[in-house]
Design a protein around this motif. Structure first.
Motif, short mmCIF file in Angstrom:
data_model
loop_
_atom_site.label_atom_id
_atom_site.label_comp_id
_atom_site.label_asym_id
_atom_site.label_seq_id
_atom_site.Cartn_x
_atom_site.Cartn_y
_atom_site.Cartn_z
N ALA A 44 0.83 -1.22 0.00
CA ALA A 44 0.00 0.00 0.00
C ALA A 44 0.86 1.26 0.00
CB ALA A 44 -0.92 0.00 1.21
N LEU A 45 1.98 1.24 0.70
CA LEU A 45 2.82 2.43 0.79
C LEU A 45 3.61 2.69 -0.50
CD1 LEU A 45 4.11 2.15 4.44
CD2 LEU A 45 2.41 3.73 3.55
N ARG A 46 3.93 1.66 -1.25
CA ARG A 46 4.71 1.84 -2.47
C ARG A 46 3.87 2.41 -3.60
NH1 ARG A 46 7.57 -3.14 -4.31
NH2 ARG A 46 8.57 -1.71 -5.74
N LEU A 47 2.61 2.00 -3.69
CA LEU A 47 1.68 2.48 -4.72
C LEU A 47 2.29 2.44 -6.12
CD1 LEU A 47 0.11 5.52 -2.88
CD2 LEU A 47 -0.93 3.31 -3.29
N ARG A 48 2.93 1.34 -6.46
CA ARG A 48 3.51 1.16 -7.78
C ARG A 48 2.76 0.06 -8.52
NH1 ARG A 48 9.74 0.37 -7.64
NH2 ARG A 48 9.30 0.34 -9.86
N TYR A 49 2.74 0.18 -9.84
CA TYR A 49 2.07 -0.81 -10.67
C TYR A 49 2.97 -2.03 -10.81
CZ TYR A 49 0.04 -3.07 -14.71
OH TYR A 49 -0.51 -3.98 -15.56
N SER A 50 2.37 -3.19 -10.70
CA SER A 50 3.09 -4.45 -10.91
C SER A 50 2.23 -5.33 -11.80
CB SER A 50 3.35 -5.15 -9.58
OG SER A 50 3.78 -6.46 -9.79
#
Length: 58
Positions: A44-50
Motif C-alpha cells: 500500500a505504501l509503495r503504490l507502484r504498478y506491478s
C-alpha cells in the motif's frame, strides 16, 4: 475462520460445517498474521504498478 463461523448449531444446520485441512499452532498463526500485515502495508505504501500483482496481461 470459516471453521469457527460454521460451528454454531444454527449455522451448521443450514450451511454445514467446515473442517480446516491444516491446523497451525498459535505462534504460526501469529507469524502469518504479522507477515501478511507487513506485506500489505509495504504494498500500500509503495503504490507502484506491478503486472504480476495487478493482473496486467500485457
Amino acid at each position: 475462520m470459516a471453521e469457527k463461523l460454521t460451528e454454531p448449531p444454527e449455522v451448521a444446520q443450514n450451511v454445514g460445517t467446515f473442517h480446516a485441512p491444516v491446523h497451525l499452532s498459535v505462534w504460526m498463526n501469529l507469524t502469518l498474521v504479522l507477515v501478511t500485515l507487513a506485506a500489505s502495508t509495504e504494498r500500500a505504501l509503495r503504490l507502484r504498478y506491478s503486472r504480476l500483482l495487478d493482473g496486467g496481461a500485457g
